[in-house]
Design a protein around this motif. Structure first.
Motif, mmCIF file in Angstrom:
data_model
loop_
_atom_site.group_PDB
_atom_site.id
_atom_site.type_symbol
_atom_site.label_atom_id
_atom_site.label_comp_id
_atom_site.label_asym_id
_atom_site.label_seq_id
_atom_site.Cartn_x
_atom_site.Cartn_y
_atom_site.Cartn_z
ATOM 1 N N ILE A 212 0.855 -1.186 0.000
ATOM 2 C CA ILE A 212 0.000 0.000 0.000
ATOM 3 C C ILE A 212 0.889 1.233 0.000
ATOM 4 C CG2 ILE A 212 -1.803 1.272 1.209
ATOM 5 C CD1 ILE A 212 -2.751 -1.383 0.051
ATOM 6 N N GLU A 213 0.906 1.953 -1.118
ATOM 7 C CA GLU A 213 1.765 3.123 -1.269
ATOM 8 C C GLU A 213 0.894 4.380 -1.224
ATOM 9 O OE1 GLU A 213 5.474 4.587 -4.118
ATOM 10 O OE2 GLU A 213 4.269 2.847 -4.692
ATOM 11 N N LEU A 214 1.188 5.255 -0.267
ATOM 12 C CA LEU A 214 0.354 6.425 -0.014
ATOM 13 C C LEU A 214 1.172 7.708 -0.097
ATOM 14 C CD1 LEU A 214 -1.533 5.104 3.156
ATOM 15 C CD2 LEU A 214 -2.289 4.984 0.776
ATOM 16 N N PRO A 215 0.595 8.778 -0.615
ATOM 17 C CA PRO A 215 1.304 10.068 -0.627
ATOM 18 C C PRO A 215 1.392 10.647 0.777
ATOM 19 C CG PRO A 215 -0.950 10.356 -1.389
ATOM 20 C CD PRO A 215 -0.752 8.873 -1.207
ATOM 21 N N LEU A 216 2.524 11.265 1.070
ATOM 22 C CA LEU A 216 2.633 11.956 2.349
ATOM 23 C C LEU A 216 1.744 13.187 2.359
ATOM 24 C CD1 LEU A 216 6.449 11.730 3.172
ATOM 25 C CD2 LEU A 216 4.580 10.250 3.917
ATOM 26 N N SER A 217 1.559 13.788 1.181
ATOM 27 C CA SER A 217 0.650 14.931 1.027
ATOM 28 C C SER A 217 -0.197 14.707 -0.223
ATOM 29 C CB SER A 217 1.422 16.244 0.913
ATOM 30 O OG SER A 217 0.568 17.292 0.482
ATOM 31 N N VAL A 218 -1.467 14.449 -0.031
ATOM 32 C CA VAL A 218 -2.362 14.251 -1.168
ATOM 33 C C VAL A 218 -2.414 15.505 -2.031
ATOM 34 C CG1 VAL A 218 -4.755 13.810 -1.845
ATOM 35 C CG2 VAL A 218 -3.743 12.516 0.051
ATOM 36 N N GLU A 219 -2.420 16.664 -1.392
ATOM 37 C CA GLU A 219 -2.535 17.914 -2.141
ATOM 38 C C GLU A 219 -1.324 18.146 -3.037
ATOM 39 O OE1 GLU A 219 -4.456 21.297 -3.555
ATOM 40 O OE2 GLU A 219 -5.154 19.511 -2.493
ATOM 41 N N GLN A 220 -0.125 17.798 -2.564
ATOM 42 C CA GLN A 220 1.058 17.946 -3.398
ATOM 43 C C GLN A 220 0.924 17.128 -4.688
ATOM 44 O OE1 GLN A 220 4.201 17.277 -0.157
ATOM 45 N NE2 GLN A 220 5.343 18.396 -1.714
ATOM 46 N N VAL A 221 0.436 15.914 -4.554
ATOM 47 C CA VAL A 221 0.287 15.058 -5.731
ATOM 48 C C VAL A 221 -0.788 15.616 -6.650
ATOM 49 C CG1 VAL A 221 -0.210 12.731 -6.556
ATOM 50 C CG2 VAL A 221 1.078 13.043 -4.445
ATOM 51 N N ARG A 222 -1.885 16.087 -6.089
ATOM 52 C CA ARG A 222 -2.952 16.681 -6.902
ATOM 53 C C ARG A 222 -2.437 17.874 -7.710
ATOM 54 N NH1 ARG A 222 -7.432 16.884 -2.175
ATOM 55 N NH2 ARG A 222 -8.339 14.806 -2.434
ATOM 56 N N LEU A 223 -1.525 18.620 -7.123
ATOM 57 C CA LEU A 223 -0.993 19.807 -7.794
ATOM 58 C C LEU A 223 0.143 19.475 -8.754
ATOM 59 C CD1 LEU A 223 -1.001 22.434 -4.896
ATOM 60 C CD2 LEU A 223 -2.568 22.300 -6.845
ATOM 61 N N GLY A 224 0.494 18.202 -8.892
ATOM 62 C CA GLY A 224 1.541 17.824 -9.825
ATOM 63 C C GLY A 224 2.933 18.158 -9.336
ATOM 64 N N ASP A 225 3.153 18.083 -8.029
ATOM 65 C CA ASP A 225 4.454 18.404 -7.454
ATOM 66 C C ASP A 225 5.413 17.236 -7.685
ATOM 67 O OD1 ASP A 225 6.632 19.176 -6.006
ATOM 68 O OD2 ASP A 225 5.597 19.327 -4.077
ATOM 69 N N ALA A 226 6.446 17.471 -8.495
ATOM 70 C CA ALA A 226 7.418 16.413 -8.807
ATOM 71 C C ALA A 226 8.291 16.047 -7.619
ATOM 72 C CB ALA A 226 8.301 16.845 -9.979
ATOM 73 N N ARG A 227 8.223 16.833 -6.544
ATOM 74 C CA ARG A 227 8.992 16.517 -5.340
ATOM 75 C C ARG A 227 8.146 15.845 -4.267
ATOM 76 N NH1 ARG A 227 12.855 21.838 -4.158
ATOM 77 N NH2 ARG A 227 14.004 21.832 -6.152
ATOM 78 N N ALA A 228 6.915 15.509 -4.585
ATOM 79 C CA ALA A 228 6.053 14.831 -3.617
ATOM 80 C C ALA A 228 6.645 13.480 -3.241
ATOM 81 C CB ALA A 228 4.657 14.644 -4.197
ATOM 82 N N HIS A 229 6.448 13.084 -1.990
ATOM 83 C CA HIS A 229 6.976 11.813 -1.504
ATOM 84 C C HIS A 229 5.841 10.902 -1.024
ATOM 85 C CE1 HIS A 229 10.864 13.819 -1.715
ATOM 86 N NE2 HIS A 229 11.435 12.645 -1.514
ATOM 87 N N TYR A 230 6.191 9.626 -0.899
ATOM 88 C CA TYR A 230 5.219 8.588 -0.569
ATOM 89 C C TYR A 230 5.792 7.676 0.510
ATOM 90 C CZ TYR A 230 3.431 10.004 -5.160
ATOM 91 O OH TYR A 230 2.965 10.730 -6.229
ATOM 92 N N VAL A 231 4.910 6.924 1.140
ATOM 93 C CA VAL A 231 5.339 5.833 2.008
ATOM 94 C C VAL A 231 4.685 4.561 1.477
ATOM 95 C CG1 VAL A 231 3.457 6.279 3.657
ATOM 96 C CG2 VAL A 231 5.467 4.954 4.364
ATOM 97 N N ALA A 232 5.490 3.518 1.341
ATOM 98 C CA ALA A 232 5.000 2.240 0.826
ATOM 99 C C ALA A 232 5.048 1.212 1.946
ATOM 100 C CB ALA A 232 5.831 1.783 -0.362
ATOM 101 N N TYR A 233 3.886 0.770 2.404
ATOM 102 C CA TYR A 233 3.804 -0.261 3.428
ATOM 103 C C TYR A 233 3.885 -1.629 2.759
ATOM 104 C CZ TYR A 233 1.940 3.522 6.356
ATOM 105 O OH TYR A 233 1.762 4.686 7.047
ATOM 106 N N VAL A 234 4.733 -2.496 3.282
ATOM 107 C CA VAL A 234 4.885 -3.841 2.740
ATOM 108 C C VAL A 234 4.855 -4.842 3.888
ATOM 109 C CG1 VAL A 234 6.215 -3.029 0.754
ATOM 110 C CG2 VAL A 234 7.422 -3.753 2.825
ATOM 111 N N PRO A 235 4.528 -6.118 3.615
ATOM 112 C CA PRO A 235 4.496 -7.110 4.689
ATOM 113 C C PRO A 235 5.864 -7.303 5.337
ATOM 114 C CG PRO A 235 3.324 -7.894 2.750
ATOM 115 C CD PRO A 235 4.044 -6.652 2.334
ATOM 116 N N SER A 236 5.853 -7.671 6.598
ATOM 117 C CA SER A 236 7.097 -7.924 7.327
ATOM 118 C C SER A 236 7.918 -9.010 6.619
ATOM 119 C CB SER A 236 6.785 -8.365 8.759
ATOM 120 O OG SER A 236 6.073 -7.349 9.444
ATOM 121 N N GLY A 237 9.221 -8.799 6.561
ATOM 122 C CA GLY A 237 10.117 -9.754 5.913
ATOM 123 C C GLY A 237 10.314 -9.520 4.435
#
Length: 325
Positions: A212-237
């Motif tokens: 599950i990969e989520l934007p740290l700031s939804v608004e940044q992504v909506r505005l087309g910010d090329a510096r927007a960052h995400y967090v990707a949750y993955v199963p343990s291991g």
């Protein structure tokens, strides 16, 4: 307001299962098809209208600012062209990238002026020009399944395709934009504008066999910010398993490093994987497994991926995404 980078994705196309010799068993293919619910994040015009109706009214001429950016755009401008918030991050864009040509959309609409892309679009920065052109030809002839890219490429002159490929190839992916985090729980999410976003005050749920990969700031992504960052949750291991698959093949398949380089930064015309979106990488592995990418040059990948489970695909994509580009 226009949601930059989402117009071209559309449906990722129906993925065939009959073309691939040695394809994954039926139960694994069923898992992979089901995974497209969180890998493809489909979005419709009707959903977009509902989202826009929730937004407060805006003056089309009112300026929109992004903290730290030297530029501003009106809402009307954002509705008509992809913004370039950080012009200092890249050289001058050719017209096909910046504004498009005739009916062809600007490449920056989906892939951003920096070529960084988003989880639902390819990160093109630094990929070999020959590889980019090969993929464009695959979209054109249908050997890489994506209805929107197929139609888009048909309407672009070869000279423009070459300009775009050379431009993106000359860029550098400065850093990984997704932090990979192993977890047993993830925020509950909904699909909004081609991406997964947390549902406010909905709490968490088990991650299961998902990424599950989520934007740290939804608004940044909506505005087309090329510096927007995400967090990707993955199963343990996942990271340890991914490292093993990438470096040795884990007795299951050929080591990714044998073609993509010891640091997964690519070799010759073979693309780099390091630091790219793990959701995008997983989606491509699923497409290889289900027959959505079936040109003659992809035969080695089809054979290797046919040996992987969905859990393996998530693991190796997570590991690749965790590396420095």
């Amino acid at each position: 307001m226009r949601r930059h980078g989402w117009a071209m994705l559309g449906a990722l196309a129906v993925l065939s299962t009959g073309r691939l010799a040695g394809a994954a068993p039926p139960d694994q293919r069923a898992q992979m098809r089901a995974a497209m619910d969180w890998l493809a994040t489909p979005w419709s015009d009707a959903q977009e209208k509902v989202l826009e109706a929730r937004q407060p009214p805006t003056d089309p001429k009112a300026p929109v600012h992004l903290p730290g950016s030297p530029r501003s755009y009106s809402h009307k401008q954002l509705d008509s062209t992809p913004p370039d918030w950080w012009p200092q991050d890249h050289p001058a864009m050719p017209p096909i990238v910046a504004v498009g040509r005739d009916k062809a959309m600007p490449c920056a609409e989906c892939h951003l002026p920096s070529g960084a892309g988003m989880p639902h679009t390819a990160s093109l920065a630094g990929l070999p020009a020959a590889y980019i052109l090969e993929q464009l030809q695959a979209f054109r002839d249908g050997s890489r399944a994506n209805d929107e890219m197929h139609e888009e490429v048909l309407g672009i002159a070869v000279a423009d395709l070459r300009q775009a490929a050379e431009y993106f190839s000359g860029l550098r992916l400065a850093s990984a934009r997704s932090r990979v985090l192993e977890s047993t729980q993830v925020p509950k999410t909904r699909i909004e504008s081609w991406m997964l976003v947390p549902i406010p005050d909905a709490g968490n749920e088990p991650i299961g066999n998902r990424m599950i990969e989520l934007p740290l700031s939804v608004e940044q992504v909506r505005l087309g910010d090329a510096r927007a960052h995400y967090v990707a949750y993955v199963p343990s291991g996942s990271l340890a398993r991914g490292r093993l698959l990438a470096s040795t093949g884990a007795g299951t398949t050929t080591a990714c490093a044998s073609c993509h380089g010891a640091d997964l930064r690519g070799m010759a015309d073979i693309p780099a994987l390091a630091g790219r979106s793990p959701t995008y990488l997983t989606r491509q592995l699923v497409q290889f497994a289900l027959g959505g990418r079936h040109s003659p040059t992809t035969l080695p990948m089809q054979q290797e991926v046919s040996q992987l489970t969905l859990k393996d695909m998530i693991a190796v994509a997570a590991y690749a995404a965790s590396l420095k580009p």
